[in-house]
Design a protein around this motif. Structure first.
Motif, PDB file in Angstrom:
ATOM      1  N   GLY A 126       0.783  -1.225   0.000  1.00 18.67           N
ATOM      2  CA  GLY A 126       0.000   0.000   0.000  1.00 18.67           C
ATOM      3  C   GLY A 126       0.817   1.279   0.000  1.00 18.67           C
ATOM      4  N   THR A 127       2.136   1.182   0.025  1.00 23.04           N
ATOM      5  CA  THR A 127       2.973   2.386  -0.031  1.00 23.04           C
ATOM      6  C   THR A 127       3.648   2.456  -1.390  1.00 23.04           C
ATOM      7  OG1 THR A 127       5.008   1.347   0.759  1.00 23.04           O
ATOM      8  CG2 THR A 127       3.473   2.148   2.444  1.00 23.04           C
ATOM      9  N   SER A 128       4.263   3.580  -1.681  1.00 22.74           N
ATOM     10  CA  SER A 128       4.977   3.710  -2.950  1.00 22.74           C
ATOM     11  C   SER A 128       6.486   3.732  -2.747  1.00 22.74           C
ATOM     12  CB  SER A 128       4.530   4.989  -3.670  1.00 22.74           C
ATOM     13  OG  SER A 128       4.858   6.106  -2.873  1.00 22.74           O
ATOM     14  N   ASP A 129       6.942   3.494  -1.539  1.00 22.80           N
ATOM     15  CA  ASP A 129       8.359   3.611  -1.218  1.00 22.80           C
ATOM     16  C   ASP A 129       9.093   2.284  -1.399  1.00 22.80           C
ATOM     17  OD1 ASP A 129       7.940   6.275  -0.524  1.00 22.80           O
ATOM     18  OD2 ASP A 129       7.493   5.757   1.552  1.00 22.80           O
ATOM     19  N   TRP A 130       9.546   2.026  -2.608  1.00 26.05           N
ATOM     20  CA  TRP A 130      10.322   0.831  -2.897  1.00 26.05           C
ATOM     21  C   TRP A 130      11.740   1.010  -2.382  1.00 26.05           C
ATOM     22  CZ3 TRP A 130       8.041  -3.456  -4.550  1.00 26.05           C
ATOM     23  CH2 TRP A 130       6.855  -3.369  -5.279  1.00 26.05           C
ATOM     24  N   ILE A 131      12.340  -0.072  -1.929  1.00 21.48           N
ATOM     25  CA  ILE A 131      13.757  -0.080  -1.595  1.00 21.48           C
ATOM     26  C   ILE A 131      14.387  -1.264  -2.318  1.00 21.48           C
ATOM     27  CG2 ILE A 131      13.546   1.056   0.659  1.00 21.48           C
ATOM     28  CD1 ILE A 131      13.940  -1.781   1.894  1.00 21.48           C
ATOM     29  N   ILE A 132      15.641  -1.105  -2.675  1.00 17.76           N
ATOM     30  CA  ILE A 132      16.369  -2.199  -3.325  1.00 17.76           C
ATOM     31  C   ILE A 132      16.874  -3.113  -2.225  1.00 17.76           C
ATOM     32  CG2 ILE A 132      18.386  -2.796  -4.725  1.00 17.76           C
ATOM     33  CD1 ILE A 132      18.044   0.019  -6.016  1.00 17.76           C
ATOM     34  N   CYS A 133      16.448  -4.364  -2.251  1.00 16.00           N
ATOM     35  CA  CYS A 133      16.903  -5.297  -1.219  1.00 16.00           C
ATOM     36  C   CYS A 133      17.933  -6.286  -1.761  1.00 16.00           C
ATOM     37  CB  CYS A 133      15.726  -6.013  -0.558  1.00 16.00           C
ATOM     38  SG  CYS A 133      14.641  -6.890  -1.662  1.00 16.00           S
TER      39      CYS A 133
END
Length: 152
Positions: free
Chosen positions: A140-147
């Motif tokens: 539900g958020t737009s904050d992707w992080i590279i994992c």
């Protein structure tokens, strides 16, 4: 006397030339690498039942924001790996509140300038294909992080 003057002048010129060469070499050798570039990246359109165009655009922006850390590299293409690949990569997740997206990319590693120090494991002048980027976010958020990123 004239012979001595020629020898002294020649020695001076050689010393000055050597000093200039060493100075130039040291400047080039210690020169910072240019950041990776994304300005000519081709972003392929997404076809997904899992993610919207906005979800994809947010993930693309995340990767493009990180890519300058790939010094001397040019990001050529970025694309969605597909729903099947994303499901395969996210199947082991223990957290139901997280969702994952896998992007694939191709990038080119530029050759170094003369006398520049090689410190990376990249093969200069080579294009790396199918480099994967695994991104995660809270649902539900737009904050992707590279994992994770790399081959495989």
């Amino acid at each position: 006397m004239k012979k001595r003057s020629i020898i002294i002048t020649s020695a001076g010129v050689l010393t000055l030339s050597a000093a200039l060469f060493v100075g130039f070499w040291a400047r080039q050798y210690n020169k910072p690498y240019p950041a990776g570039t994304v300005d000519k990246t081709v972003v392929k359109p997404i076809s997904s039942e899992m993610y919207s165009e906005q979800d994809y655009n947010d993930a693309v922006e995340c990767v493009m924001g990180f890519f300058p850390e790939f010094e001397t590299c040019d990001l050529l293409e970025l694309r969605y790996a597909g729903d099947a690949e994303t499901k395969l990569e996210s199947r082991d997740s223990q957290n139901e509140n997280e969702e994952y997206m896998v992007l694939m990319s191709d990038f080119y590693v530029n050759k170094l300038e003369l006398f520049q120090n090689e410190t990376s494991a990249w093969n200069r002048g080579e294009t790396y294909k199918d480099w994967s980027w695994m991104l995660a976010r809270t649902k539900g958020t737009s904050d992707w992080i590279i994992c994770n990123y790399g081959f495989g």
